[in-house]
Motif scaffolding. Structure first.
Motif, PDB file in Angstrom:
ATOM      1  N   GLY A  20      19.558  31.494 -44.555  1.00 38.82           N
ATOM      2  CA  GLY A  20      19.529  32.952 -44.490  1.00 38.82           C
ATOM      3  C   GLY A  20      19.147  33.455 -43.111  1.00 38.82           C
ATOM      4  O   GLY A  20      19.805  34.343 -42.553  1.00 38.82           O
ATOM      5  N   LEU A  21      18.095  32.889 -42.534  1.00 42.73           N
ATOM      6  CA  LEU A  21      17.669  33.307 -41.199  1.00 42.73           C
ATOM      7  C   LEU A  21      18.708  32.954 -40.144  1.00 42.73           C
ATOM      8  O   LEU A  21      18.898  33.699 -39.171  1.00 42.73           O
ATOM      9  CB  LEU A  21      16.308  32.697 -40.863  1.00 42.73           C
ATOM     10  CG  LEU A  21      15.144  33.211 -41.722  1.00 42.73           C
ATOM     11  CD1 LEU A  21      13.854  32.495 -41.347  1.00 42.73           C
ATOM     12  CD2 LEU A  21      14.997  34.719 -41.627  1.00 42.73           C
ATOM     13  N   PHE A  22      19.392  31.840 -40.317  1.00 46.08           N
ATOM     14  CA  PHE A  22      20.478  31.432 -39.425  1.00 46.08           C
ATOM     15  C   PHE A  22      21.575  32.502 -39.429  1.00 46.08           C
ATOM     16  O   PHE A  22      22.076  32.897 -38.377  1.00 46.08           O
ATOM     17  CB  PHE A  22      21.016  30.075 -39.899  1.00 46.08           C
ATOM     18  CG  PHE A  22      22.088  29.471 -39.062  1.00 46.08           C
ATOM     19  CD1 PHE A  22      21.828  28.986 -37.791  1.00 46.08           C
ATOM     20  CD2 PHE A  22      23.381  29.364 -39.563  1.00 46.08           C
ATOM     21  CE1 PHE A  22      22.829  28.413 -37.027  1.00 46.08           C
ATOM     22  CE2 PHE A  22      24.389  28.787 -38.816  1.00 46.08           C
ATOM     23  CZ  PHE A  22      24.109  28.310 -37.534  1.00 46.08           C
ATOM     24  N   HIS A  23      21.913  33.017 -40.599  1.00 45.31           N
ATOM     25  CA  HIS A  23      22.942  34.055 -40.709  1.00 45.31           C
ATOM     26  C   HIS A  23      22.460  35.383 -40.128  1.00 45.31           C
ATOM     27  O   HIS A  23      23.243  36.105 -39.501  1.00 45.31           O
ATOM     28  CB  HIS A  23      23.383  34.231 -42.165  1.00 45.31           C
ATOM     29  CG  HIS A  23      24.352  33.188 -42.596  1.00 45.31           C
ATOM     30  ND1 HIS A  23      25.710  33.366 -42.550  1.00 45.31           N
ATOM     31  CD2 HIS A  23      24.158  31.928 -43.065  1.00 45.31           C
ATOM     32  CE1 HIS A  23      26.320  32.272 -42.979  1.00 45.31           C
ATOM     33  NE2 HIS A  23      25.393  31.380 -43.298  1.00 45.31           N
ATOM     34  N   VAL A  24      21.190  35.715 -40.326  1.00 50.36           N
ATOM     35  CA  VAL A  24      20.646  36.938 -39.728  1.00 50.36           C
ATOM     36  C   VAL A  24      20.724  36.843 -38.204  1.00 50.36           C
ATOM     37  O   VAL A  24      21.133  37.791 -37.525  1.00 50.36           O
ATOM     38  CB  VAL A  24      19.192  37.179 -40.183  1.00 50.36           C
ATOM     39  CG1 VAL A  24      18.535  38.290 -39.362  1.00 50.36           C
ATOM     40  CG2 VAL A  24      19.140  37.526 -41.666  1.00 50.36           C
ATOM     41  N   ALA A  25      20.356  35.700 -37.664  1.00 49.26           N
ATOM     42  CA  ALA A  25      20.319  35.537 -36.210  1.00 49.26           C
ATOM     43  C   ALA A  25      21.708  35.461 -35.576  1.00 49.26           C
ATOM     44  O   ALA A  25      21.941  36.038 -34.513  1.00 49.26           O
ATOM     45  CB  ALA A  25      19.524  34.275 -35.857  1.00 49.26           C
ATOM     46  N   LEU A  26      22.661  34.780 -36.230  1.00 48.01           N
ATOM     47  CA  LEU A  26      23.952  34.512 -35.588  1.00 48.01           C
ATOM     48  C   LEU A  26      25.112  35.362 -36.090  1.00 48.01           C
ATOM     49  O   LEU A  26      26.173  35.371 -35.460  1.00 48.01           O
ATOM     50  CB  LEU A  26      24.311  33.031 -35.736  1.00 48.01           C
ATOM     51  CG  LEU A  26      23.345  32.051 -35.069  1.00 48.01           C
ATOM     52  CD1 LEU A  26      23.821  30.628 -35.277  1.00 48.01           C
ATOM     53  CD2 LEU A  26      23.196  32.348 -33.591  1.00 48.01           C
ATOM     54  N   GLY A  27      24.948  36.035 -37.203  1.00 44.00           N
ATOM     55  CA  GLY A  27      26.042  36.859 -37.716  1.00 44.00           C
ATOM     56  C   GLY A  27      27.303  36.055 -37.950  1.00 44.00           C
ATOM     57  O   GLY A  27      27.272  34.976 -38.539  1.00 44.00           O
ATOM     58  N   GLY A  49      22.467  37.387 -45.241  1.00 49.88           N
ATOM     59  CA  GLY A  49      21.559  36.342 -44.772  1.00 49.88           C
ATOM     60  C   GLY A  49      20.118  36.666 -45.115  1.00 49.88           C
ATOM     61  O   GLY A  49      19.357  35.803 -45.562  1.00 49.88           O
ATOM     62  N   ALA A  50      19.746  37.936 -44.924  1.00 51.74           N
ATOM     63  CA  ALA A  50      18.383  38.362 -45.283  1.00 51.74           C
ATOM     64  C   ALA A  50      18.164  38.216 -46.789  1.00 51.74           C
ATOM     65  O   ALA A  50      17.103  37.753 -47.233  1.00 51.74           O
ATOM     66  CB  ALA A  50      18.149  39.802 -44.833  1.00 51.74           C
ATOM     67  N   ALA A  51      19.168  38.592 -47.577  1.00 50.83           N
ATOM     68  CA  ALA A  51      19.048  38.456 -49.033  1.00 50.83           C
ATOM     69  C   ALA A  51      18.928  36.982 -49.431  1.00 50.83           C
ATOM     70  O   ALA A  51      18.146  36.635 -50.324  1.00 50.83           O
ATOM     71  CB  ALA A  51      20.255  39.099 -49.720  1.00 50.83           C
ATOM     72  N   PHE A  52      19.672  36.117 -48.761  1.00 54.38           N
ATOM     73  CA  PHE A  52      19.615  34.690 -49.074  1.00 54.38           C
ATOM     74  C   PHE A  52      18.259  34.101 -48.683  1.00 54.38           C
ATOM     75  O   PHE A  52      17.719  33.246 -49.391  1.00 54.38           O
ATOM     76  CB  PHE A  52      20.762  33.950 -48.391  1.00 54.38           C
ATOM     77  CG  PHE A  52      21.082  32.621 -48.999  1.00 54.38           C
ATOM     78  CD1 PHE A  52      21.464  32.509 -50.327  1.00 54.38           C
ATOM     79  CD2 PHE A  52      21.016  31.465 -48.244  1.00 54.38           C
ATOM     80  CE1 PHE A  52      21.769  31.278 -50.895  1.00 54.38           C
ATOM     81  CE2 PHE A  52      21.320  30.224 -48.802  1.00 54.38           C
ATOM     82  CZ  PHE A  52      21.690  30.139 -50.127  1.00 54.38           C
ATOM     83  N   ALA A  53      17.694  34.574 -47.574  1.00 58.74           N
ATOM     84  CA  ALA A  53      16.343  34.133 -47.199  1.00 58.74           C
ATOM     85  C   ALA A  53      15.346  34.568 -48.274  1.00 58.74           C
ATOM     86  O   ALA A  53      14.452  33.804 -48.653  1.00 58.74           O
ATOM     87  CB  ALA A  53      15.956  34.694 -45.835  1.00 58.74           C
TER      88      ALA A  53
END
Length: 137
Positions: A20-27, A49-53
């Motif tokens: 999740g944090l990876f998706h928030v950071a990299l889009g 990503g935030a929701a998955f985190a």
């Protein structure tokens, strides 16, 4: 089985938080084949990503409980299974995605039955329904 539940749930939690944090950071760059998907998909991906985190944090909360609540494990596993079903629907509507998405679908469809099976392992152990065998025996 209780130890297996605890380890798998903990691994699930930390993995989901990291992804999740990876998706928030990299889009878009976090999604294979989606680099040029545009601002709308990038915004959506970072939000998801935030929701998955947060989903991963729910797993970590469950693991901190004594015993791990079977109902919570079943709900969280069901959400994961629903994600895998969504991938199957996408496959039916749009065809085969990038290979990594297929690997993720296999995990999302294969892991929930394991969690459903193990969900009450710790509760049963604490009730005495299951013999606790010491390691090395």
């Amino acid at each position: 089985m209780a130890r297996t539940l605890r380890l798998l749930a903990q691994l699930m939690g930390w993995t989901c938080v990291a992804i999740g944090l990876f998706h928030v950071a990299l889009g878009n760059a976090a999604i294979p084949g989606a680099d040029s998907a545009g601002a709308t998909v990038d915004s959506w991906g970072r939000f998801m990503g935030a929701a998955f985190a947060g989903y991963g944090l729910a797993w970590l909360w469950a693991v901190r409980q004594r015993p791990i609540p079977a109902g919570v494990v079943r709900w969280l596993a069901g959400v994961f299974l629903l994600g895998g079903a969504g991938r199957l629907l996408s496959l039916a509507v749009h065809g085969w995605p990038q290979w990594f998405q297929i690997a993720l679908a296999v995990i999302e469809l294969g892991l929930p039955p394991v969690f459903f099976w193990l969900a009450d392992a710790e509760e049963r152990t604490l009730r005495g329904d299951v013999e606790v065998v010491p390691a090395g025996r």
